[in-house]
Motif scaffolding. Structure first.
Motif, PDB file in Angstrom:
ATOM      1  N   ARG A 141       0.843  -1.209   0.000  1.00  0.00           N
ATOM      2  CA  ARG A 141       0.000   0.000   0.000  1.00  0.00           C
ATOM      3  C   ARG A 141       0.874   1.254   0.000  1.00  0.00           C
ATOM      4  O   ARG A 141       0.632   2.197  -0.764  1.00  0.00           O
ATOM      5  CB  ARG A 141      -0.911  -0.006   1.235  1.00  0.00           C
ATOM      6  CG  ARG A 141      -1.817   1.222   1.345  1.00  0.00           C
ATOM      7  CD  ARG A 141      -2.710   1.143   2.580  1.00  0.00           C
ATOM      8  NE  ARG A 141      -1.953   1.287   3.818  1.00  0.00           N
ATOM      9  CZ  ARG A 141      -1.659   2.464   4.382  1.00  0.00           C
ATOM     10  NH1 ARG A 141      -2.038   3.595   3.792  1.00  0.00           N
ATOM     11  NH2 ARG A 141      -0.996   2.507   5.508  1.00  0.00           N
ATOM     12  N   LEU A 142       1.900   1.266   0.835  1.00  0.00           N
ATOM     13  CA  LEU A 142       2.749   2.444   0.933  1.00  0.00           C
ATOM     14  C   LEU A 142       3.631   2.606  -0.301  1.00  0.00           C
ATOM     15  O   LEU A 142       3.910   3.732  -0.729  1.00  0.00           O
ATOM     16  CB  LEU A 142       3.612   2.361   2.198  1.00  0.00           C
ATOM     17  CG  LEU A 142       2.838   2.376   3.524  1.00  0.00           C
ATOM     18  CD1 LEU A 142       3.783   2.210   4.697  1.00  0.00           C
ATOM     19  CD2 LEU A 142       2.013   3.640   3.671  1.00  0.00           C
ATOM     20  N   LEU A 143       4.081   1.496  -0.877  1.00  0.00           N
ATOM     21  CA  LEU A 143       4.884   1.586  -2.096  1.00  0.00           C
ATOM     22  C   LEU A 143       4.074   2.129  -3.272  1.00  0.00           C
ATOM     23  O   LEU A 143       4.637   2.685  -4.218  1.00  0.00           O
ATOM     24  CB  LEU A 143       5.449   0.215  -2.458  1.00  0.00           C
ATOM     25  CG  LEU A 143       6.618  -0.290  -1.618  1.00  0.00           C
ATOM     26  CD1 LEU A 143       6.961  -1.725  -1.993  1.00  0.00           C
ATOM     27  CD2 LEU A 143       7.846   0.599  -1.766  1.00  0.00           C
ATOM     28  N   ALA A 144       2.756   1.965  -3.212  1.00  0.00           N
ATOM     29  CA  ALA A 144       1.891   2.456  -4.289  1.00  0.00           C
ATOM     30  C   ALA A 144       1.381   3.868  -4.037  1.00  0.00           C
ATOM     31  O   ALA A 144       0.693   4.441  -4.886  1.00  0.00           O
ATOM     32  CB  ALA A 144       0.698   1.508  -4.467  1.00  0.00           C
ATOM     33  N   SER A 145       1.716   4.454  -2.893  1.00  0.00           N
ATOM     34  CA  SER A 145       1.187   5.767  -2.541  1.00  0.00           C
ATOM     35  C   SER A 145       2.078   6.889  -3.064  1.00  0.00           C
ATOM     36  O   SER A 145       3.250   6.682  -3.385  1.00  0.00           O
ATOM     37  CB  SER A 145       1.055   5.894  -1.013  1.00  0.00           C
ATOM     38  OG  SER A 145       2.339   5.973  -0.412  1.00  0.00           O
ATOM     39  N   ASP A 146       1.503   8.081  -3.131  1.00  0.00           N
ATOM     40  CA  ASP A 146       2.262   9.249  -3.591  1.00  0.00           C
ATOM     41  C   ASP A 146       3.394   9.614  -2.638  1.00  0.00           C
ATOM     42  O   ASP A 146       4.369  10.258  -3.038  1.00  0.00           O
ATOM     43  CB  ASP A 146       1.331  10.451  -3.758  1.00  0.00           C
ATOM     44  CG  ASP A 146       0.333  10.256  -4.893  1.00  0.00           C
ATOM     45  OD1 ASP A 146       0.607   9.422  -5.781  1.00  0.00           O
ATOM     46  OD2 ASP A 146      -0.726  10.924  -4.869  1.00  0.00           O
ATOM     47  N   THR A 147       3.248   9.222  -1.366  1.00  0.00           N
ATOM     48  CA  THR A 147       4.251   9.597  -0.373  1.00  0.00           C
ATOM     49  C   THR A 147       5.574   8.880  -0.578  1.00  0.00           C
ATOM     50  O   THR A 147       6.589   9.283  -0.013  1.00  0.00           O
ATOM     51  CB  THR A 147       3.726   9.309   1.050  1.00  0.00           C
ATOM     52  OG1 THR A 147       3.196   7.975   1.096  1.00  0.00           O
ATOM     53  CG2 THR A 147       2.638  10.292   1.436  1.00  0.00           C
TER      54      THR A 147
END
Length: 553
Positions: A243-249
């Motif tokens: 999820r985090l690897l796919a986020s803009d952040t």
């Protein structure tokens, strides 16, 4: 790499190939070594982490009214230095000032999102105050407040309500207390016992994961996963990592890592002689850093390119301010334009960017020594000792010496000093390879009306031109190894222990097997047992820890 270590890796590779009936590169076929771990840490938030945390919790308009002290760089990274440096009285004063300004913003009567907006000013609304402090405290402390902590900040709010006669003003000072607490300003890792073994607790796992992949505090989804026990098993962690690897952040996290690695914090102190470099101004200074970060993000995240190609990349982003530096027409009057340099251009790779060349130069001239040292230390992770205190630099600095018109001539003469020769032997070839760029990155072919000779040899790879040097750097075996090992140090905030060398060997092999792509490397680190492991040879951190005690308001 020693011969024995090479032989072990070779045998392991052959065994894997035989078992798979082929030698296809597949990172999933590698087995992570047993996790050794390191000590529990108390880490100060970096400036970028503080800013990102405040904005993710209170909104992008939230003010940050303070001056940050320079960080301590250790093992080539400010991120490692955060576990070695304390908080000075000046920093505490600045954090308090920032907390008051931020709380004034949150509790501004004109703010439609003011907490407890419907509560009467002349009565203390215990229920709303408790809800606000506990929910905001969860985001700031990156874990739920204990009962004692919640009561402390409620009491601060009550006391200020009694003194000032206004509920919202009292609650504002409760928020000031949260914002100046060591639990916010410091990343204080905590443990729990699982099956008789001391391990990082779920919230410390969430914190490590969030700052590595987003460079900010854990979001509500990640904190919920920690509360639900999702981070205690592999599949739960995998869901959050993906999820985090796919986020803009993720972009922010990658930019922060490379900002740290490339030492862009030193731009605060950079100065250039405006008489010599009139085109180098504040806009160029800012845009030069952003140019490099844009290229890195484009190549490594958007295009998912090979990390090694960053050093001979011909595509870049330029603004009108940067155009005169590179002598390239920039079509867009405002914003960024994508530009491709000709194949025979000397501009190739991030080491030819104005950000690198200007940062590692003198105020009025280029510096092959500074640039060569930076190539070794920043990109190859090779330590270059500081020069002896009594070295005479006069000869090397005589830029108007007609007998030695180029930097190469002067360095050859300077290196006759025995105490200088050893270090210059490794610094000069890469530094002199960039001598056709002046002190701010403009290309030139002459110095003192004499052709600049950039030919040299980089650890066995001969080159005649700047593009050939770029290719030699891209091909250097230490380029990917340095990146992988530095990224791991950045992620855990410390140097590696001796027992983690096996994990670093594994990580480097994974990097090879994923074709030197950054995101799979970050995924491997974030899913590894080593990323969360502790060695257990410590006592539980508490409020008596020196760094925690000194941060108490």
């Amino acid at each position: 790499m020693t011969a024995n270590k090479f032989m072990r890796l070779f045998i392991v590779s052959i065994t894997i190939c035989i078992s798979l009936l082929g030698c296809e590169r597949d990172a999933s076929s590698l087995r992570e070594p047993a996790a050794a771990g390191g000590p529990l840490l108390v880490r100060a938030l970096t400036e970028s982490q503080y800013r990102a945390s405040v904005h993710s919790i209170f909104g992008e308009d939230a003010p940050i009214a303070m001056r940050f002290e320079p960080g301590l760089r250790s093992e080539g990274l400010l991120a490692v230095g955060t576990s070695e440096v304390g908080l000075s009285p000046f920093s505490l004063e600045q954090y308090n000032q920032a907390a008051i300004a931020l709380s004034d913003f949150v509790f501004n009567p004109d703010n439609p999102n003011q907490p407890c907006l419907d509560s009467a000013a002349d009565q203390f609304d215990q229920t709303c105050a408790q809800h606000y402090l506990s929910t905001t405290g969860l985001r700031l402390f990156r874990r739920p407040l204990s009962e004692a902590q919640l009561n402390l900040y409620l009491e601060i709010a009550k006391q200020n309500f009694s003194l000032l006669g206004d509920f919202h003003t009292g609650l504002k000072y409760g928020l000031v207390g949260l914002l100046t607490a060591p639990n916010f300003l410091l990343r204080i890792e905590q443990t729990e016992i699982v099956d008789g073994v001391e391990v990082l607790d779920a919230y410390s796992r969430a914190e490590r994961l969030a700052f590595f992949l987003t460079n900010t505090s854990p979001d509500e989804t990640l904190l919920t996963a920690a509360a639900n026990g999702q981070l205690s098993h592999v599949e739960g962690r995998r869901q959050q990592v993906e999820r985090l690897l796919a986020s803009d952040t993720l972009t922010l996290a990658v930019e922060d890592f490379f900002t740290d690695m490339l030492r862009f914090d030193r731009f605060r102190d950079i100065s250039k002689d405006s008489g010599i470099y009139p085109a180098f101004n504040a806009d160029v200074l800012q845009d030069a850093q952003q140019q490099t970060l844009l290229d890195i993000v484009q190549h490594l995240l958007v295009d998912e390119g090979d990390y090694r190609q960053l050093f001979n990349l011909k595509q870049t982003h330029l603004t009108r301010a940067l155009g005169p530096i590179y002598r390239v027409p920039v079509p867009n009057r405002k914003g960024w334009s994508e530009v491709s340099f000709p194949s025979d251009s000397a501009y190739a790779g991030i080491q030819s960017h104005a950000s690198f060349l200007a940062l590692h130069s003198h105020p009025g001239s280029s510096s092959p020594t500074l640039r060569g040292k930076a190539i070794r230390e920043v990109f190859l992770c090779q330590e270059v000792p500081d020069p002896p205190a009594d070295v005479d630099f006069t000869l090397a600095e005589e830029t108007n010496n007609h007998a030695m018109p180029t930097a190469k001539d002067r360095l050859i003469a300077h290196n006759n000093e025995p105490s200088c020769a050893g270090c210059h032997k490794i610094m000069d070839p890469p530094g002199l390879a960039l001598e056709q760029f002046d002190g701010v990155g403009k290309f030139r072919v002459l110095e003192n009306n004499t052709p600049i000779d950039v030919a040299g040899n980089l650890d066995g790879q001969a080159f005649e031109t700047v593009p050939q040097f770029a290719q030699a750097l891209s091909n250097h075996r230490e380029i990917p190894r340095c990146l992988a090992e530095r990224l791991y140090r950045y992620s855990v905030g410390r140097d590696v222990t001796w027992h983690e060398r096996a994990f670093l060997d594994y990580l480097n092999q994974v990097f090879v097997d994923v074709d030197y792509r950054l995101k799979p490397l970050m995924r491997t680190i974030a899913l590894s047992d080593s990323f969360y492991a502790i060695d257990g040879n410590h006592s539980q951190l508490s409020d008596t820890h020196p760094k925690i005690a000194e941060a108490k308001p």
